[in-house]
Design an enzyme around this catalytic site. Sequence first.
Site, PDB file in Angstrom:
ATOM      1  N   MET A  48       0.917  -1.271  -0.551  1.00 35.20           N
ATOM      2  CA  MET A  48      -0.051  -0.280   0.452  1.00 35.20           C
ATOM      3  C   MET A  48       0.594   1.261  -0.025  1.00 35.20           C
ATOM      4  O   MET A  48       0.364   1.869   0.723  1.00 35.20           O
ATOM      5  CB  MET A  48      -0.878  -0.122   1.046  1.00 35.20           C
ATOM      6  CG  MET A  48      -1.819  -1.446   1.576  1.00 35.20           C
ATOM      7  SD  MET A  48      -3.634  -0.640   1.923  1.00 35.20           S
ATOM      8  CE  MET A  48      -3.165  -0.779   3.457  1.00 35.20           C
ATOM      9  N   GLY A  49       2.047   1.063  -0.619  1.00 31.92           N
ATOM     10  CA  GLY A  49       3.002   2.131  -0.498  1.00 31.92           C
ATOM     11  C   GLY A  49       3.485   3.003   0.763  1.00 31.92           C
ATOM     12  O   GLY A  49       3.764   1.962   1.510  1.00 31.92           O
ATOM     13  N   HIS A  52       9.467  -3.395   3.793  1.00 31.57           N
ATOM     14  CA  HIS A  52       8.558  -3.790   2.058  1.00 31.57           C
ATOM     15  C   HIS A  52      10.137  -3.750   0.882  1.00 31.57           C
ATOM     16  O   HIS A  52      10.070  -4.739   0.654  1.00 31.57           O
ATOM     17  CB  HIS A  52       7.776  -2.335   1.400  1.00 31.57           C
ATOM     18  CG  HIS A  52       6.936  -2.101   2.191  1.00 31.57           C
ATOM     19  ND1 HIS A  52       6.765  -0.555   3.033  1.00 31.57           N
ATOM     20  CD2 HIS A  52       5.536  -3.253   2.428  1.00 31.57           C
ATOM     21  CE1 HIS A  52       5.554  -0.715   3.126  1.00 31.57           C
ATOM     22  NE2 HIS A  52       4.913  -1.978   2.620  1.00 31.57           N
ATOM     23  N   GLN A  72      -2.886 -12.333   7.760  1.00 36.39           N
ATOM     24  CA  GLN A  72      -3.346 -12.339   6.512  1.00 36.39           C
ATOM     25  C   GLN A  72      -2.445 -12.770   5.274  1.00 36.39           C
ATOM     26  O   GLN A  72      -2.531 -13.500   4.472  1.00 36.39           O
ATOM     27  CB  GLN A  72      -2.598 -10.877   5.764  1.00 36.39           C
ATOM     28  CG  GLN A  72      -2.767 -10.052   4.704  1.00 36.39           C
ATOM     29  CD  GLN A  72      -2.116  -8.069   4.425  1.00 36.39           C
ATOM     30  OE1 GLN A  72      -3.108  -7.929   4.817  1.00 36.39           O
ATOM     31  NE2 GLN A  72      -0.949  -8.496   4.177  1.00 36.39           N
TER      32      GLN A  72
END
Length: 280
Positions: A30-31, A37, A154
């Site tokens: 999601m940036g 990341h 998740q």
Amino acid sequence: MILIKNLTDALSWVKKQKQSGQKIGFVPTMGALHKGHISLVNQSVEENDITIVSIFVNPTQFNNQEDLKKYPRTEEADKEILKNSSCDAIFFPKVEDIYPEGEKSEKFSFDGIENQMEGKFRPGHFDGVATVVKRFFEIIQPDKAYFGEKDFQQLRIIQELVKKLNLNLKIVPVEIMREADGLAMSSRNTRLTKEMREEAPKIYQILSETKEFIKSNSIEATKNFVQEKFNQTKLDLEYFEIADEQTLAPASEKENHINLRGFIAVFAGEIRLIDNVSLN
Ligand code: AMP
């Protein structure tokens, strides 16, 4: 590195890669990118011919509209970070590329995994996550996709999604990246006040103490221990759960054949942070 800004370009990029037999590694984000990341990106670069990162703040996974509005968006900085990595393409889809029929989630069931912890406290969250990831998998057709253990539940949901849909792709879990003081890296950390940024490392400190404590104590005593520890901080414990890593069902007793993990959600002022730690 190329920037892909719409669905048509994404589909033709994928077609080209497939025609030339390239193995595609995919990192959905999601940036507001950070080193957590980038560890996913680096692993993908190592294991695939070509790596694509998506940046999309998915509206359907936010159960709190204020959180969606305030979610950090740092497109220019993200591009710079990825230019300096070995990633090959960034996909910045538009909302209508992902949701051609409107911003709605599909309803999923994952044998109860979706109802525990985050599922309980963020109703509809995992339907939103599974919907967007399913859509990305349709578009990108990756050979491998990378998910952080930071969002362990998740990760388990996505593993189940792949099984359920019988998709021909491998989900690769990546370890949690932490700041030097132990705080799990998160895009939301940039929203912490100075006071809460100083307090937040206590989450991992307490989880680390818990890992020791549980060795000679029951599950119930361990849960009480965690609550008492948080009572001595400025952080607000939303939940601490000890669950089976596979089913995510809460454990009431320690059993040898089950891998247990501690899962936590905490409010640091207005910012909700999650973390988890293996308890084996
Ligand atoms: P997000 O942009 O927060 O949706 O995260 C995108 C991916 O990066 C997810 O698979 C996350 O689990 C993963 N991720 C986020 N933070 C970390 C971290 N600190 N360590 C490892 N992976 C992470």
